[in-house]
Design a protein around this motif. Structure first.
Motif, PDB file in Angstrom:
ATOM      1  N   GLN A  28       0.756  -1.108   0.066  1.00  0.00           N
ATOM      2  CA  GLN A  28      -0.032  -0.163  -0.292  1.00  0.00           C
ATOM      3  C   GLN A  28       0.876   1.323   0.197  1.00  0.00           C
ATOM      4  N   SER A  31       2.272   1.751  -3.393  1.00  0.00           N
ATOM      5  CA  SER A  31       1.611   2.167  -4.444  1.00  0.00           C
ATOM      6  C   SER A  31       1.139   3.747  -4.075  1.00  0.00           C
ATOM      7  N   ASP A  32       1.043   3.970  -2.999  1.00  0.00           N
ATOM      8  CA  ASP A  32       0.732   5.363  -2.700  1.00  0.00           C
ATOM      9  C   ASP A  32       1.835   6.392  -3.315  1.00  0.00           C
ATOM     10  N   ASN A 100      -8.806   5.917  -5.767  1.00  0.00           N
ATOM     11  CA  ASN A 100      -7.476   5.135  -5.754  1.00  0.00           C
ATOM     12  C   ASN A 100      -7.771   3.640  -5.773  1.00  0.00           C
ATOM     13  N   LYS A 103      -5.282   1.068  -3.900  1.00  0.00           N
ATOM     14  CA  LYS A 103      -5.311   0.924  -2.574  1.00  0.00           C
ATOM     15  C   LYS A 103      -6.511   0.407  -2.238  1.00  0.00           C
ATOM     16  N   THR A 107      -6.608  -3.192   0.157  1.00  0.00           N
ATOM     17  CA  THR A 107      -7.125  -3.273   1.292  1.00  0.00           C
ATOM     18  C   THR A 107      -8.135  -4.334   1.421  1.00  0.00           C
TER      19      THR A 107
END
Length: 187
Positions: A28, A31-32, A100, A103, A107
């Protein structure tokens, strides 16, 4: 051979307990960071942006002529949005956001893995409708209701001059008889 198998099983257990959360958090985070680099380089489609309007109440707020780049995120109705730009005009904050999707999928995968490993995939409806839970719920409610009366009755036996030298039994009996608001002064 047994030591190697035991070590492998221990490693799998540790990965199940701790490792997967670290791996998913790292994915995560990466990717952010990747998305932020794309947003900083303006590698996105302007048509995909969603505009949020938030009322702000700040005195002496200046109006901005153009949007400025802004980082942040918000979750609304299960969708995670990444802030791209912001602008203040009059008494309103305008935020342009992108969903997003990466994400959200990470999640969801993390939550699914957690449900599978902890066996939380059972229906909650079956637990709520079981007669065992309703019986224990009714018993616990009866117990809680009567617990106050029992403890007050025991308090009168221990100290009869409690609460401004008035017996507690009279207060308990009056409170059980009257469903309306209690009187202001007990004399």
């Amino acid at each position: 051979m047994r030591k190697i198998a035991a070590a492998l099983l221990l490693l799998m257990l540790l990965f199940n307990w701790i490792g997967y959360s670290f791996v998913s958090d790292y994915l995560q985070y990466s990717s952010d960071k990747n998305l932020e680099q794309q947003l900083d380089a303006s590698l996105y489609n302007e048509d995909d942006l969603i505009e949020l309007k938030l009322a702000i109440n700040l005195p002496y707020q200046n109006n901005w002529a153009d949007y400025e780049r802004y980082d942040g995120e918000i979750e609304y109705k299960g969708v995670i949005y990444k802030y791209v730009k912001r602008k203040v005009a009059n008494d309103t904050l305008y935020l342009k956001c992108l969903p997003n999707k990466k994400k959200m999928s990470l999640t969801a995968a993390k939550n699914d893995y957690f449900k599978m490993t902890t066996d939380l995939s059972q229906n909650d409806q079956s637990k709520k409708s079981s007669p065992k839970n309703t019986i224990t719920k009714n018993i616990s409610q009866d117990f809680e209701d009567n617990f106050l009366c029992i403890s007050l009755a025991l308090a009168t036996q221990i100290s009869p001059g409690l609460l401004n030298n008035k017996p507690v039994e009279s207060i308990v009996s009056k409170s059980q008889l009257s469903p309306e608001q209690p009187p202001d002064n007990l004399a």
